[in-house]
Write a protein that holds these residues in place. Structure first.
Motif, PDB file in Angstrom:
ATOM      1  N   LYS A 197       0.833  -1.195   0.000  1.00 53.58           N
ATOM      2  CA  LYS A 197       0.000   0.000   0.000  1.00 53.58           C
ATOM      3  C   LYS A 197       0.873   1.252   0.000  1.00 53.58           C
ATOM      4  O   LYS A 197       1.686   1.455   0.898  1.00 53.58           O
ATOM      5  N   THR A 198       0.691   2.101  -0.998  1.00 51.13           N
ATOM      6  CA  THR A 198       1.430   3.354  -1.090  1.00 51.13           C
ATOM      7  C   THR A 198       0.712   4.431  -0.289  1.00 51.13           C
ATOM      8  O   THR A 198      -0.428   4.265   0.144  1.00 51.13           O
ATOM      9  N   ARG A 199       1.381   5.584  -0.120  1.00 48.37           N
ATOM     10  CA  ARG A 199       0.763   6.708   0.579  1.00 48.37           C
ATOM     11  C   ARG A 199      -0.487   7.178  -0.178  1.00 48.37           C
ATOM     12  O   ARG A 199      -1.518   7.480   0.441  1.00 48.37           O
ATOM     13  N   ALA A 200      -0.411   7.209  -1.499  1.00 49.41           N
ATOM     14  CA  ALA A 200      -1.569   7.626  -2.304  1.00 49.41           C
ATOM     15  C   ALA A 200      -2.753   6.686  -2.094  1.00 49.41           C
ATOM     16  O   ALA A 200      -3.903   7.124  -1.991  1.00 49.41           O
ATOM     17  N   GLN A 201      -2.478   5.390  -2.002  1.00 49.93           N
ATOM     18  CA  GLN A 201      -3.545   4.411  -1.775  1.00 49.93           C
ATOM     19  C   GLN A 201      -4.149   4.571  -0.386  1.00 49.93           C
ATOM     20  O   GLN A 201      -5.357   4.401  -0.200  1.00 49.93           O
ATOM     21  N   GLN A 202      -3.316   4.912   0.595  1.00 52.62           N
ATOM     22  CA  GLN A 202      -3.813   5.142   1.954  1.00 52.62           C
ATOM     23  C   GLN A 202      -4.732   6.356   2.000  1.00 52.62           C
ATOM     24  O   GLN A 202      -5.797   6.322   2.634  1.00 52.62           O
ATOM     25  N   ILE A 203      -4.337   7.442   1.315  1.00 50.23           N
ATOM     26  CA  ILE A 203      -5.173   8.648   1.260  1.00 50.23           C
ATOM     27  C   ILE A 203      -6.500   8.335   0.579  1.00 50.23           C
ATOM     28  O   ILE A 203      -7.568   8.748   1.038  1.00 50.23           O
ATOM     29  N   THR A 204      -6.433   7.582  -0.509  1.00 50.41           N
ATOM     30  CA  THR A 204      -7.640   7.222  -1.255  1.00 50.41           C
ATOM     31  C   THR A 204      -8.595   6.416  -0.383  1.00 50.41           C
ATOM     32  O   THR A 204      -9.804   6.679  -0.345  1.00 50.41           O
ATOM     33  N   HIS A 205      -8.064   5.448   0.330  1.00 50.20           N
ATOM     34  CA  HIS A 205      -8.889   4.627   1.217  1.00 50.20           C
ATOM     35  C   HIS A 205      -9.562   5.500   2.279  1.00 50.20           C
ATOM     36  O   HIS A 205     -10.775   5.379   2.524  1.00 50.20           O
ATOM     37  N   CYS A 206      -8.798   6.376   2.911  1.00 44.12           N
ATOM     38  CA  CYS A 206      -9.349   7.250   3.952  1.00 44.12           C
ATOM     39  C   CYS A 206     -10.406   8.190   3.377  1.00 44.12           C
ATOM     40  O   CYS A 206     -11.432   8.452   4.021  1.00 44.12           O
ATOM     41  N   LEU A 235      -5.361  16.349  -2.608  1.00 38.67           N
ATOM     42  CA  LEU A 235      -6.414  15.333  -2.586  1.00 38.67           C
ATOM     43  C   LEU A 235      -6.947  15.072  -3.988  1.00 38.67           C
ATOM     44  O   LEU A 235      -7.090  13.907  -4.404  1.00 38.67           O
ATOM     45  N   GLY A 236      -7.244  16.132  -4.714  1.00 43.14           N
ATOM     46  CA  GLY A 236      -7.772  15.977  -6.074  1.00 43.14           C
ATOM     47  C   GLY A 236      -6.824  15.231  -6.989  1.00 43.14           C
ATOM     48  O   GLY A 236      -7.228  14.339  -7.740  1.00 43.14           O
ATOM     49  N   GLU A 237      -5.542  15.588  -6.925  1.00 43.85           N
ATOM     50  CA  GLU A 237      -4.540  14.925  -7.771  1.00 43.85           C
ATOM     51  C   GLU A 237      -4.355  13.458  -7.384  1.00 43.85           C
ATOM     52  O   GLU A 237      -4.186  12.591  -8.250  1.00 43.85           O
ATOM     53  N   THR A 238      -4.406  13.187  -6.086  1.00 46.40           N
ATOM     54  CA  THR A 238      -4.225  11.810  -5.605  1.00 46.40           C
ATOM     55  C   THR A 238      -5.362  10.914  -6.077  1.00 46.40           C
ATOM     56  O   THR A 238      -5.130   9.792  -6.561  1.00 46.40           O
ATOM     57  N   ILE A 239      -6.604  11.387  -5.946  1.00 46.60           N
ATOM     58  CA  ILE A 239      -7.759  10.582  -6.347  1.00 46.60           C
ATOM     59  C   ILE A 239      -7.751  10.356  -7.856  1.00 46.60           C
ATOM     60  O   ILE A 239      -8.038   9.251  -8.340  1.00 46.60           O
ATOM     61  N   GLU A 241      -5.162  10.233  -9.731  1.00 45.39           N
ATOM     62  CA  GLU A 241      -4.061   9.297 -10.016  1.00 45.39           C
ATOM     63  C   GLU A 241      -4.433   7.861  -9.670  1.00 45.39           C
ATOM     64  O   GLU A 241      -4.163   6.926 -10.428  1.00 45.39           O
ATOM     65  N   THR A 242      -5.079   7.666  -8.531  1.00 44.51           N
ATOM     66  CA  THR A 242      -5.352   6.298  -8.071  1.00 44.51           C
ATOM     67  C   THR A 242      -6.630   5.700  -8.653  1.00 44.51           C
ATOM     68  O   THR A 242      -6.707   4.495  -8.904  1.00 44.51           O
ATOM     69  N   LEU A 243      -7.659   6.538  -8.863  1.00 48.84           N
ATOM     70  CA  LEU A 243      -8.965   6.026  -9.293  1.00 48.84           C
ATOM     71  C   LEU A 243      -9.358   6.438 -10.708  1.00 48.84           C
ATOM     72  O   LEU A 243     -10.302   5.891 -11.273  1.00 48.84           O
ATOM     73  N   GLY A 244      -8.684   7.438 -11.256  1.00 48.63           N
ATOM     74  CA  GLY A 244      -8.929   7.813 -12.644  1.00 48.63           C
ATOM     75  C   GLY A 244     -10.091   8.768 -12.860  1.00 48.63           C
ATOM     76  O   GLY A 244     -10.411   9.115 -13.993  1.00 48.63           O
ATOM     77  N   GLN A 245     -10.757   9.184 -11.776  1.00 45.91           N
ATOM     78  CA  GLN A 245     -11.852  10.140 -11.885  1.00 45.91           C
ATOM     79  C   GLN A 245     -11.652  11.261 -10.873  1.00 45.91           C
ATOM     80  O   GLN A 245     -10.829  11.154  -9.958  1.00 45.91           O
ATOM     81  N   SER A 246     -12.425  12.332 -11.016  1.00 42.22           N
ATOM     82  CA  SER A 246     -12.284  13.459 -10.101  1.00 42.22           C
ATOM     83  C   SER A 246     -12.741  13.072  -8.705  1.00 42.22           C
ATOM     84  O   SER A 246     -13.616  12.216  -8.528  1.00 42.22           O
ATOM     85  N   ALA A 247     -12.163  13.729  -7.705  1.00 40.94           N
ATOM     86  CA  ALA A 247     -12.533  13.454  -6.314  1.00 40.94           C
ATOM     87  C   ALA A 247     -14.007  13.759  -6.069  1.00 40.94           C
ATOM     88  O   ALA A 247     -14.703  13.017  -5.373  1.00 40.94           O
ATOM     89  N   LEU A 248     -14.500  14.848  -6.655  1.00 39.15           N
ATOM     90  CA  LEU A 248     -15.888  15.251  -6.431  1.00 39.15           C
ATOM     91  C   LEU A 248     -16.877  14.235  -6.990  1.00 39.15           C
ATOM     92  O   LEU A 248     -17.972  14.055  -6.447  1.00 39.15           O
ATOM     93  N   SER A 249     -16.494  13.546  -8.058  1.00 36.04           N
ATOM     94  CA  SER A 249     -17.413  12.590  -8.680  1.00 36.04           C
ATOM     95  C   SER A 249     -17.789  11.466  -7.714  1.00 36.04           C
ATOM     96  O   SER A 249     -18.891  10.913  -7.775  1.00 36.04           O
ATOM     97  N   TYR A 250     -16.902  11.132  -6.771  1.00 39.17           N
ATOM     98  CA  TYR A 250     -17.194  10.064  -5.817  1.00 39.17           C
ATOM     99  C   TYR A 250     -18.199  10.518  -4.754  1.00 39.17           C
ATOM    100  O   TYR A 250     -19.004   9.714  -4.280  1.00 39.17           O
ATOM    101  N   VAL A 251     -18.172  11.790  -4.408  1.00 37.37           N
ATOM    102  CA  VAL A 251     -19.179  12.344  -3.496  1.00 37.37           C
ATOM    103  C   VAL A 251     -20.543  12.314  -4.186  1.00 37.37           C
ATOM    104  O   VAL A 251     -21.542  11.856  -3.625  1.00 37.37           O
TER     105      VAL A 251
END
Length: 306
Positions: A197-206, A235-239, A241-251
């Motif tokens: 688990k990378t730091r980016a993956q940890q942020i994404t999970h949280c 946060l936006g760049e991390t999401i 990078e890890t998930l391929g979509q914008s952070a807001l789209s998950y909300v």
């Protein structure tokens, strides 16, 4: 927020089960009763269902086929020989990959398991439930373990059908054993996964966990970034990078899932649903829903009753 009760859920999905099944309970029998536990077999043909939330546990054993199962913010690939527990108040939907899947379904309420348990065991049971609520992933069972778990489902089915002396206690013990086996399997998988688990993956999970807790009150990325103690940009760049979509789209996606559940399964007006989902008025909710689902909430609700 209201959840489907066990008896209510069985009525909702009754049409998707066959009469006189070879395995599991017959929901069509005039004398059918559900007293906190049910066991069923389902063959699912290719489709995607509307998200649902319930107040009981569902322990699912995949016998054949492959599907995607979405629980809260996570999507899991479910191959054959997978065992997964869906806890109460989890928003859940699935989509088949193969044309047909075959699943053993064990449903039980928390009160059913906990009733008449000695104090010594009560805390262990609560700890077991708490572990599974925090760890939603399925376990892929080795063939020998799968055979053992399969046999336990068959034994539960026999006990519930024959109802001999002490059958309720035997069924509870089988369910608890299945949950302990699942916990052990999850821990084995978690140990190997954590190493990579990378730091980016940890942020994404949280971040995804925070959405599940706060989607009704926080709609801005800045709110979640503050909770994570990082910048909105990071946060936006991390999401992305890890998930391929914008952070807001998950909300937005989480709000939409709740809306679909409430529209289909709850006897609420659109105005009431808009209020529950923290929209300022029904018009704002309608605009949001239409922008994400390509129809109005009213049209969706009318369509699912055809």
């Amino acid at each position: 927020m209201s959840l489907l009760q066990l008896e209510e859920a069985l009525k909702v999905y009754k049409h998707s089960f066959v009469k006189n099944p070879k395995f599991g309970m017959d929901l069509y029998r005039d004398d059918f009763e559900c007293q906190g536990v049910a066991i069923l077999e389902k063959e699912v043909t290719l489709k995607k269902n509307i998200p649902i939330k319930f107040d009981f546990y569902a322990l699912l054993l995949c016998l054949e086929g492959e599907l995607k199962r979405n629980l809260n913010q996570y999507e899991y690939l479910i191959p054959k020989q997978s065992l997964q527990l869906i806890p109460p108040n989890t928003i859940y939907h699935f989509e088949n990959i193969t044309e047909t899947t075959q699943i053993y379904i064990l449903l039980f309420s928390e009160s059913y398991i906990k009733a008449n348990q000695p104090k010594l065991l009560a805390q262990s049971i609560q700890d077991l439930f708490d572990f599974h609520i925090k760890n939603l992933q399925p376990a892929i069972l080795k063939t020998s373990l799968f055979s053992s778990v399969y046999s336990m489902y068959e034994d539960i089915n026999t006990e519930l059908h024959e109802q001999q002396e002490d059958y309720t206690t035997i069924v509870k013990l089988h369910i608890l054993k299945l949950l302990f086996i699942l916990k052990r399997s999850k821990k084995d998988q978690n140990t190997s996964d954590a190493m990579f688990k990378t730091r980016a993956q940890q942020i994404t999970h949280c971040y995804l966990e925070l959405i599940e807790k706060h989607f009704l009150e926080y709609r801005k990325i800045s709110d979640y970034a503050k909770l994570l103690d990082i910048t909105s940009k990071h946060l936006g760049e991390t999401i992305k990078e890890t998930l391929g979509q914008s952070a807001l789209s998950y909300v937005h996606h989480r709000i939409l899932k709740e809306a679909l559940y409430l529209l289909k399964y709850r006897p609420l007006t659109i105005t009431q649903i808009a209020t529950i989902l923290a929209f300022d008025n029904p018009s704002e909710f309608t605009r949001f829903f239409k922008s994400h689902y390509k129809m109005t909430p009213k049209a969706f609700r009318l369509g699912i009753h055809h």
